[in-house]
Design a protein around this motif. Structure first.
Motif, short mmCIF file in Angstrom:
data_model
loop_
_atom_site.label_atom_id
_atom_site.label_comp_id
_atom_site.label_asym_id
_atom_site.label_seq_id
_atom_site.Cartn_x
_atom_site.Cartn_y
_atom_site.Cartn_z
N LYS A 160 -25.19 0.47 84.96
CA LYS A 160 -25.95 1.40 83.98
C LYS A 160 -25.16 2.77 83.96
O LYS A 160 -24.85 3.10 82.69
CB LYS A 160 -27.25 1.46 84.16
N GLU A 161 -25.08 3.14 85.11
CA GLU A 161 -24.26 4.56 85.25
C GLU A 161 -22.78 4.28 84.65
O GLU A 161 -22.46 5.46 84.02
CB GLU A 161 -24.29 4.90 86.60
N LYS A 162 -22.24 3.38 84.87
CA LYS A 162 -20.92 3.13 84.43
C LYS A 162 -20.82 2.94 83.09
O LYS A 162 -19.97 3.58 82.33
CB LYS A 162 -20.16 2.02 85.18
N SER A 163 -21.73 2.13 82.44
CA SER A 163 -21.68 2.06 81.08
C SER A 163 -22.01 3.34 80.39
O SER A 163 -21.69 3.52 79.15
CB SER A 163 -23.01 0.89 80.60
N MET A 164 -22.63 4.11 80.93
CA MET A 164 -22.86 5.34 80.46
C MET A 164 -21.97 6.74 80.46
O MET A 164 -22.02 7.59 80.09
CB MET A 164 -24.41 5.94 80.67
N GLY A 165 -20.87 6.38 81.26
CA GLY A 165 -19.68 7.11 81.38
C GLY A 165 -19.95 8.35 82.39
O GLY A 165 -19.52 9.22 82.69
#
Length: 133
Positions: free
Chosen positions: A73-78
């Protein structure tokens, strides 16, 4: 500081909650699925957690799957790696495979074995720059 504890064992959960209340606002969940839901709500409200204590063995969704879901989730949000939530895995087992899975495949920051040694937890908190309020 905002802290999330995901722990299905009442005694461990209560001990962590009481100890960490001196460091900030503490929310608790009893399984990995709840932890992911609460983590996502905090992000949606723009009030992310700075620290998550995540038990490896929990019902509904184990800690390793929850950890991977949170990091994805963190990666998908940058979210940059240096600003990710600090995640400390807790486990009653000293299993090399579980620890390696948590570190190398899923991205936890540290781990502690149960029963939790409060001096070790304090050292981890200091390592990440967290102090009592």
């Amino acid at each position: 500081m905002r802290i999330l504890i995901a722990e299905d064992d009442f005694a461990s959960r209560t001990m962590l909650q009481r100890f960490l209340e001196d460091y900030g606002d503490v929310d608790v969940t009893i399984n990995g699925e709840e932890a992911v839901d609460v983590f996502n709500l905090a992000l949606d409200d723009n009030e992310p957690y700075e620290l998550i204590c995540l038990d490896i063995e929990m019902p509904e969704m184990d800690g390793l799957k929850a950890l991977k879901t949170i990091r994805d989730k963190e990666k998908s949000m940058g979210v940059r790696p240096d600003t990710e939530v600090k995640i400390v895995m807790t486990t009653s087992k000293d299993s090399t495979k579980e620890v390696l899975d948590a570190y190398y495949w899923s991205g936890c920051n540290d781990y502690l074995t149960k029963p939790i040694d409060l001096q070790k937890l304090t050292a981890l908190l200091q390592k990440y720059g967290f102090s009592k309020e």
